[in-house]
Design a protein around this motif. Structure first.
Motif, PDB file in Angstrom:
ATOM      1  N   LYS A 302      75.851  12.435  31.171  1.00 14.90           N
ATOM      2  CA  LYS A 302      76.572  10.834  31.027  1.00 14.90           C
ATOM      3  C   LYS A 302      74.995  11.442  29.301  1.00 14.90           C
ATOM      4  O   LYS A 302      74.936  10.339  28.340  1.00 14.90           O
ATOM      5  N   ASP A 304      72.914  13.545  26.133  1.00 13.18           N
ATOM      6  CA  ASP A 304      72.817  14.138  25.122  1.00 13.18           C
ATOM      7  C   ASP A 304      72.733  15.232  25.059  1.00 13.18           C
ATOM      8  O   ASP A 304      71.602  15.611  24.552  1.00 13.18           O
ATOM      9  N   GLY A 308      76.775  17.171  28.272  1.00 14.61           N
ATOM     10  CA  GLY A 308      77.487  16.348  27.627  1.00 14.61           C
ATOM     11  C   GLY A 308      78.160  16.518  26.988  1.00 14.61           C
ATOM     12  O   GLY A 308      79.413  16.094  27.743  1.00 14.61           O
ATOM     13  N   ASN A 309      78.482  17.434  26.079  1.00 14.66           N
ATOM     14  CA  ASN A 309      78.991  17.530  25.101  1.00 14.66           C
ATOM     15  C   ASN A 309      80.082  18.202  25.840  1.00 14.66           C
ATOM     16  O   ASN A 309      81.468  18.718  25.124  1.00 14.66           O
ATOM     17  N   GLY A 312      83.030  16.062  26.481  1.00 16.58           N
ATOM     18  CA  GLY A 312      83.903  15.833  24.885  1.00 16.58           C
ATOM     19  C   GLY A 312      84.751  17.031  24.282  1.00 16.58           C
ATOM     20  O   GLY A 312      85.750  16.417  24.007  1.00 16.58           O
ATOM     21  N   ASP A 334      73.772   1.345  29.019  1.00 15.81           N
ATOM     22  CA  ASP A 334      73.641   2.410  27.924  1.00 15.81           C
ATOM     23  C   ASP A 334      73.735   4.158  28.881  1.00 15.81           C
ATOM     24  O   ASP A 334      74.506   4.584  27.737  1.00 15.81           O
ATOM     25  N   ASN A 338      78.426   7.367  26.077  1.00 10.31           N
ATOM     26  CA  ASN A 338      78.216   8.367  26.010  1.00 10.31           C
ATOM     27  C   ASN A 338      79.824   8.876  26.220  1.00 10.31           C
ATOM     28  O   ASN A 338      80.215   9.697  25.842  1.00 10.31           O
ATOM     29  N   ARG A 342      83.290   9.181  24.351  1.00  5.86           N
ATOM     30  CA  ARG A 342      83.486  10.952  25.022  1.00  5.86           C
ATOM     31  C   ARG A 342      85.469  11.062  24.953  1.00  5.86           C
ATOM     32  O   ARG A 342      86.047  11.583  25.146  1.00  5.86           O
ATOM     33  N   HIS A 355      78.454   7.013  17.105  1.00  9.71           N
ATOM     34  CA  HIS A 355      78.344   7.735  17.908  1.00  9.71           C
ATOM     35  C   HIS A 355      76.250   8.076  17.733  1.00  9.71           C
ATOM     36  O   HIS A 355      75.967   8.077  16.179  1.00  9.71           O
ATOM     37  N   VAL A 360      73.802   3.698  20.685  1.00 10.85           N
ATOM     38  CA  VAL A 360      73.087   3.039  21.663  1.00 10.85           C
ATOM     39  C   VAL A 360      72.879   2.200  21.729  1.00 10.85           C
ATOM     40  O   VAL A 360      72.680   0.924  22.597  1.00 10.85           O
TER      41      VAL A 360
END
Length: 775
Positions: A302, A304, A308-309, A312, A334, A338, A342, A355, A360
């Motif tokens: 969840k 950044d 997490g990327n 995506g 929140d 993310n 994604r 984003h 957020v």
């Protein structure tokens, strides 16, 4: 007609009408009476009806959108549901699927694929092409199921080779001609995001007003971080990446304002081996290669972060994506921002969110809860104005609109009560132990000293963290704990100054204390019934408790093994298999090491010697044995010392569980009065200072929780559980209850470890600093 007194009475009276109206307004994609696809019958394992509904829901969701989610509790078969949905949606055509899973579940996913999908080939992505160590595997390797074990044999290739089309029209057409069958590629989450090495980037001023200080290379000025604007020292640069937002100088309003600018305090390390993350390579060079992408335990993605990327990247390069989790929303709105961005970026943008931090904040204002704190300091004199400081922070809570606007259309939800008929009885019990007299006296003295420190240093996070963790640990390790220190920021020196919180009394280390004696009794009692035990303890590293428990149990003739971070996550399942073959009777470990994915069916009794204060870890680790395929009744016992912080922590977690389950719609509104916005650590500090909760026992709270679980899941009565346990144990082959001499068990363990070491030239053991600990 009598009018209802409150909303609860109205909902009870109109429950059936409201349910019909909801179904008419929001019809499900696949209902209970709808016919399932005949392709489900081709699966090698027959799913339960609830699992079939979830499969078809994901399939029909894919017909409308690219992303789907399976939100199911532990033990409901999320792996089977995702693989079955891929099989049905592919409609008999060969497919390529990429699964990014936790590292300890890589081999489990391969085994599940072979046992579920017909005519499938499974591949491990072990790296781009360069091995990470002398014993590591490189590239893409095919695996097969041999005698219940996963072995690497078959096709060997690399991602750089797969991306080439050569004489074929595309790289995917070339792969179809080589493979010929459906293929599942599995990559560990840690390995998939493994990118270049990095190092900290800052300077030490050699002259000028900041000589000897840590300065930002972009500005030449000292670095101030945190809400209080604390000055960063060299010791603050540890394993985490730091950054600074450049604006006004140290928050001075008189300084010239400028547009906020991100300044990274880290950079790529060109002196080490250059690496390329496999998932990034796939996203950049193989965008149309995979039909499906699966992300397991997505709640851990969840943030950044690099992992997490990677989610995506998977969602962008695959035609269809499904994410699996048991707790998509952990209490804060929140946390899902993310993940939603994604999976459904177009919908998030359409809703007006962007984003980044601004998105957020807007998302939290719309679907979450924010608290605005205004501090007004009095003026120094009549000629000056008072200083006003405003701070906004998030609080636990989520709007029901979040579920209706995003989650209802995205996910298929499954709970344990949907498949409870396939599970054995499950019981939780709180075991209270009275302290020995010397330990009680020493603990009371330490508690008084810490209470005074909390009153003197209110809202100091270092005091709460160190002191309260010491109160949790000291009864289990009343020796060699050392003095407790806290840190407080001094505006004059602009540094964090250390101060003494309390001195911990040292007791006899060779003495076996009451809780340890009770643990030995519980383990021996379960072994006489032929039930292996899984023991959890949360304190490791320099304040280790697990080694002491191993020594005590071994001296009693119990065959015990200790799982630490020396065992890599991808090898832990095989480690358990080796211990079972060697005849282990009890295993000790930190609950975080096994909280996700591992099936501990051979250990029907779980003993929490220590619980910590993480509700998520406790819920995950307590369900490791209560899985599909378990035949024995599962017992979970929580050991604690009476009238200590351990009992307060366990009682507060029981209340939080009651509230969280009620908020999930499973229980009645009873217990909602216990809702507060503080975390467990803050609540324990308040109880210690105000003495609230004195006399309230933890076992009473957990008895209420157990009763409500029985009402919802439909478990049997205690007498029926005991009868079923005796009958099932008599039908199952028991483990050997005889006591093995300590030297014989140690020799057997040493021989097993030495034979495993001979198979490899170098071990990938972790350093002692990597041991899990709470402080």
């Amino acid at each position: 007609m009598q009018l209802p007194k409150d909303i609860n009475e109205y909902l009870r009276a109109r429950a059936s009408e409201l349910a019909e109206r909801i179904l008419q307004t929001y019809p499900p994609l696949h209902g209970v009476d709808d016919i399932a696809s005949p392709l489900i019958g081709q699966l090698l394992r027959k799913p339960f009806p609830a699992q079939t509904l979830a499969m078809m829901g994901a399939v029909k969701r894919w017909n409308e959108a690219r992303g789907a989610a399976v939100i199911a509790e532990c033990g409901t078969g999320k792996t089977l549901i995702s693989l079955g949905a891929v099989h049905v949606h592919s409609d008999r055509k060969p497919f390529t699927a990429l699964a990014m899973v936790p590292p300890q579940l890589v081999e489990k996913w391969a085994r599940e694929a072979f046992l579920t999908l017909p005519r499938v080939r499974v591949f491990f992505i072990d790296g781009l092409r360069t091995p990470t160590s002398s014993i590591g595997h490189a590239g893409v390797n095919e695996v097969r199921l041999r005698n219940g074990r996963i072995v690497r044999e078959g096709l060997r290739t690399t991602l750089t080779e797969l991306r080439q089309r050569k004489t074929a029209r595309t790289a995917r057409h070339r792969w179809d001609s080589i493979c010929g069958l459906s293929a599942l590629f599995i990559v560990g989450r840690e390995r998939g995001k493994l990118s270049y090495f990095w190092r900290h980037a800052y300077r030490l001023a050699r002259c000028g007003r900041y000589q000897g200080s840590v300065v930002n290379a972009d500005t030449g000025c000292p670095i101030y971080l945190g809400e209080d604007g604390e000055r960063v020292l060299s010791a603050d640069f540890k394993k985490a990446k730091l950054n600074e937002i450049l604006g006004s100088l140290n928050g001075e309003e008189s300084a010239k304002a400028r547009r906020a600018l991100y300044s990274a305090l880290w950079q790529a390390d060109g002196t080490k081996v250059r690496r390329f993350a496999p998932v990034d390579f796939i996203g950049r060079y193989m965008p149309e290669f995979f039909d499906y992408a699966i992300a397991d335990e997505v709640h851990e993605l969840k943030g950044d972060t690099a992992q997490g990327n990677a989610l995506g990247t998977l969602a962008g390069c695959a035609q269809r994506t499904v994410v699996l989790t048991g707790t998509l929303l952990g209490g804060y709105a929140d946390e899902v921002f993310n993940i939603l961005f994604r999976l459904e970026p177009a919908k998030m943008v359409k809703e007006g969110f962007e984003h980044g931090e601004a998105g957020v904040r807007a998302f939290t204002e719309t679907y979450g809860l924010l608290e605005k704190i205004t501090v007004i300091e009095p003026a120094d004199n009549a000629c000056s104005d008072g200083r006003i400081t405003k701070r906004i922070r998030r609080r636990p809570g989520a709007s029901p609109l979040l579920f209706g606007r995003f989650l209802m259309s995205l996910g298929a939800f499954i709970s344990l009560e949907d498949i409870s008929e396939a599970l054995p009885p499950y019981r939780e019990e709180v075991v209270s132990v009275e302290m020995d007299t010397p330990l009680r006296d020493a603990y009371k003295k330490l508690e008084e000293d810490i209470k005074k420190a909390l009153q003197e240093h209110r809202r100091n996070p270092s005091v709460m963290s160190v002191a309260l963790n010491a109160l949790l640990l000291y009864p289990d390790r009343p020796f060699a704990l050392g003095d407790l220190y806290g840190y407080e920021y001094d505006p004059e020196t602009q540094k964090r100054e250390r101060f003494l919180i309390a001195e911990t009394p040292n007791l006899n280390e060779s003495h076996v204390y009451a809780k340890e004696r009770r643990l030995v009794e519980e383990v021996k009692s379960e072994l006489r019934r032929g039930r292996r035990c899984q023991i959890y303890a949360v304190y490791t590293k320099k304040r280790d408790v697990t080694c002491r428990l191993e020594r005590i149990l071994t001296s009693e003739g119990i065959r015990v093994a200790l799982l630490t971070t020396d065992v890599p996550p991808e090898s832990r399942e095989a480690w358990y298999e080796r211990q079972l073959r060697a005849g282990v009777q009890a295993v000790i470990c930190h609950p975080k090491l096994v909280q996700t994915g591992l099936d501990l069916i051979d250990f029907p009794t779980i003993l929490f010697y220590e619980t910590g204060y993480s509700i998520y870890v406790l819920r995950q680790a307590s369900r490791r044995s209560w899985r599909i395929g378990q035949r024995l009744p599962v017992k979970v016992k929580f050991l604690h010392y009476a009238e200590t912080m351990q009992e307060s922590c366990l009682r507060l977690m029981g209340k939080k569980l009651l509230v969280s389950l009620a908020m999930e719609g499973k229980f009645s509104s009873e217990g909602l009065q216990s809702i507060n916005d503080d975390d467990i650590l803050m609540a324990m500090a308040r109880e210690l200072v105000t003495e609230k909760g004195i006399g309230e026992r933890a076992d009473a709270v957990w008895a209420t929780l157990q009763k409500k679980q029985d009402d919802v899941i439909g478990t049997r009565k205690p007498e029926d559980v005991e009868a079923a346990a005796e009958q099932t144990v008599s039908e199952m082959p028991l483990i050997e209850p005889t006591v093995t001499p300590v030297d014989q068990w140690s020799a057997r363990r040493s021989a097993m470890d030495s034979s495993r070491r001979r198979g490899s030239r170098r071990s990938t053991s972790a350093t002692p600093d990597e041991q899990l600990a709470l402080f």
